[in-house]
Enzyme design. Sequence first.
Site, PDB file in Angstrom:
ATOM      1  CG  ASP A   8      70.302  54.869 106.007  1.00  9.46           C
ATOM      2  OD1 ASP A   8      70.692  56.011 106.259  1.00  9.46           O
ATOM      3  OD2 ASP A   8      70.703  53.890 106.653  1.00  9.46           O
ATOM      4  CG  ASP A  16      67.453  42.121 107.709  1.00  6.21           C
ATOM      5  OD1 ASP A  16      67.341  43.085 106.923  1.00  6.21           O
ATOM      6  OD2 ASP A  16      68.525  41.493 107.870  1.00  6.21           O
ATOM      7  CE  LYS A  27      67.456  54.613 109.322  1.00  4.52           C
ATOM      8  NZ  LYS A  27      68.638  53.736 109.464  1.00  4.52           N
ATOM      9  N   GLY A  42      70.133  57.026 100.566  1.00  3.81           N
ATOM     10  CA  GLY A  42      69.582  57.250  99.224  1.00  3.81           C
ATOM     11  C   GLY A  42      70.383  56.541  98.144  1.00  3.81           C
ATOM     12  CD  GLU A  72      64.274  50.418  98.853  1.00  2.57           C
ATOM     13  OE1 GLU A  72      63.947  49.644  99.762  1.00  2.57           O
ATOM     14  OE2 GLU A  72      65.418  50.439  98.373  1.00  2.57           O
TER      15      GLU A  72
HETATM   16  P1  IMP Z   1      70.519  53.407 101.575  1.00  2.00           P
HETATM   17  O1  IMP Z   1      71.157  52.891 100.331  1.00  2.00           O
HETATM   18  O2  IMP Z   1      71.540  53.951 102.545  1.00  2.00           O
HETATM   19  O3  IMP Z   1      69.393  54.392 101.324  1.00  2.00           O
HETATM   20  O4  IMP Z   1      69.914  52.172 102.346  1.00  2.00           O
HETATM   21  C1  IMP Z   1      68.805  51.521 101.899  1.00  2.00           C
HETATM   22  C2  IMP Z   1      68.785  50.068 102.332  1.00  2.00           C
HETATM   23  O5  IMP Z   1      69.557  49.830 103.525  1.00  2.00           O
HETATM   24  C3  IMP Z   1      67.379  49.670 102.684  1.00  2.00           C
HETATM   25  O6  IMP Z   1      66.679  49.155 101.573  1.00  2.00           O
HETATM   26  C4  IMP Z   1      67.587  48.627 103.771  1.00  2.00           C
HETATM   27  O7  IMP Z   1      67.801  47.374 103.181  1.00  2.00           O
HETATM   28  C5  IMP Z   1      68.849  49.049 104.448  1.00  2.00           C
HETATM   29  N1  IMP Z   1      68.601  49.856 105.672  1.00  2.00           N
HETATM   30  C6  IMP Z   1      68.794  51.188 105.839  1.00  2.00           C
HETATM   31  N2  IMP Z   1      68.468  51.582 107.078  1.00  2.00           N
HETATM   32  C7  IMP Z   1      68.059  50.459 107.723  1.00  2.00           C
HETATM   33  C8  IMP Z   1      67.568  50.212 109.061  1.00  2.00           C
HETATM   34  O8  IMP Z   1      67.459  51.110 109.924  1.00  2.00           O
HETATM   35  N3  IMP Z   1      67.239  48.925 109.352  1.00  2.00           N
HETATM   36  C9  IMP Z   1      67.344  47.899 108.447  1.00  2.00           C
HETATM   37  N4  IMP Z   1      67.794  48.083 107.192  1.00  2.00           N
HETATM   38  C10 IMP Z   1      68.146  49.343 106.834  1.00  2.00           C
END
Ligand code: IMP
Length: 179
Positions: free
Chosen positions: A106, A163, A134, A108, A102
Amino acid sequence: MKTNIADLYFEPLIGAEAIDKRTTEIAKQINADYKDRTPVLVGVLNGSFLFTADLIKNIEIPVEVTFTKLASYYGGTSTTRKIRDDFDLTINIKGRDIILVEDIVDTGNTIHYLIDKLKVREPASITVCTLLLKPKALESAVPELKYIGFEIENEFVVGYGLDYKELGRNLKGIYKKVS
Ligand code: IMP
């Protein structure tokens, strides 16, 4: 030095050399942990394409690589919690050792979704390798999370595959949004 991407400004957070050094360390760890096995690296597109490529260049044991595509951000700077399945794995993973690669974990949410989806296909093991984590945003533990490049604060970042509005993926380092 500030960088402008679409309507936002970003400043350097992690340089290309630091990313390269950490990626090499993680690859060495994978070489040791998967000695005598042939893991399958599963890059999660789009964000992990550069990290997956640089990681595999430093892996010296036999390894396969494939990709799956999910999208969870839809162009903004915070999660929408919606996950769109864009394309699935094209290989049979039954009995295989899977390393999910990955760009960032963020909340999860996305990685939990993917792990649950792949577990029913009966791989021998699943671990997760993420360039960025994070920790303060993580909503529930991810026991499979074994390899972490860098832990960062709850800030929006771009570069090295990540991005903002599909831009900034080509930056060599990681940049954080200027608040
Ligand atoms: P989660 O599901 O909240 O863990 O987010 C994971 C996905 O969100 C990652 O694979 C990214 O595509 C996107 N993402 C999370 N944080 C960021 C960031 O700070 N910048 C860009 N994309 C992010």
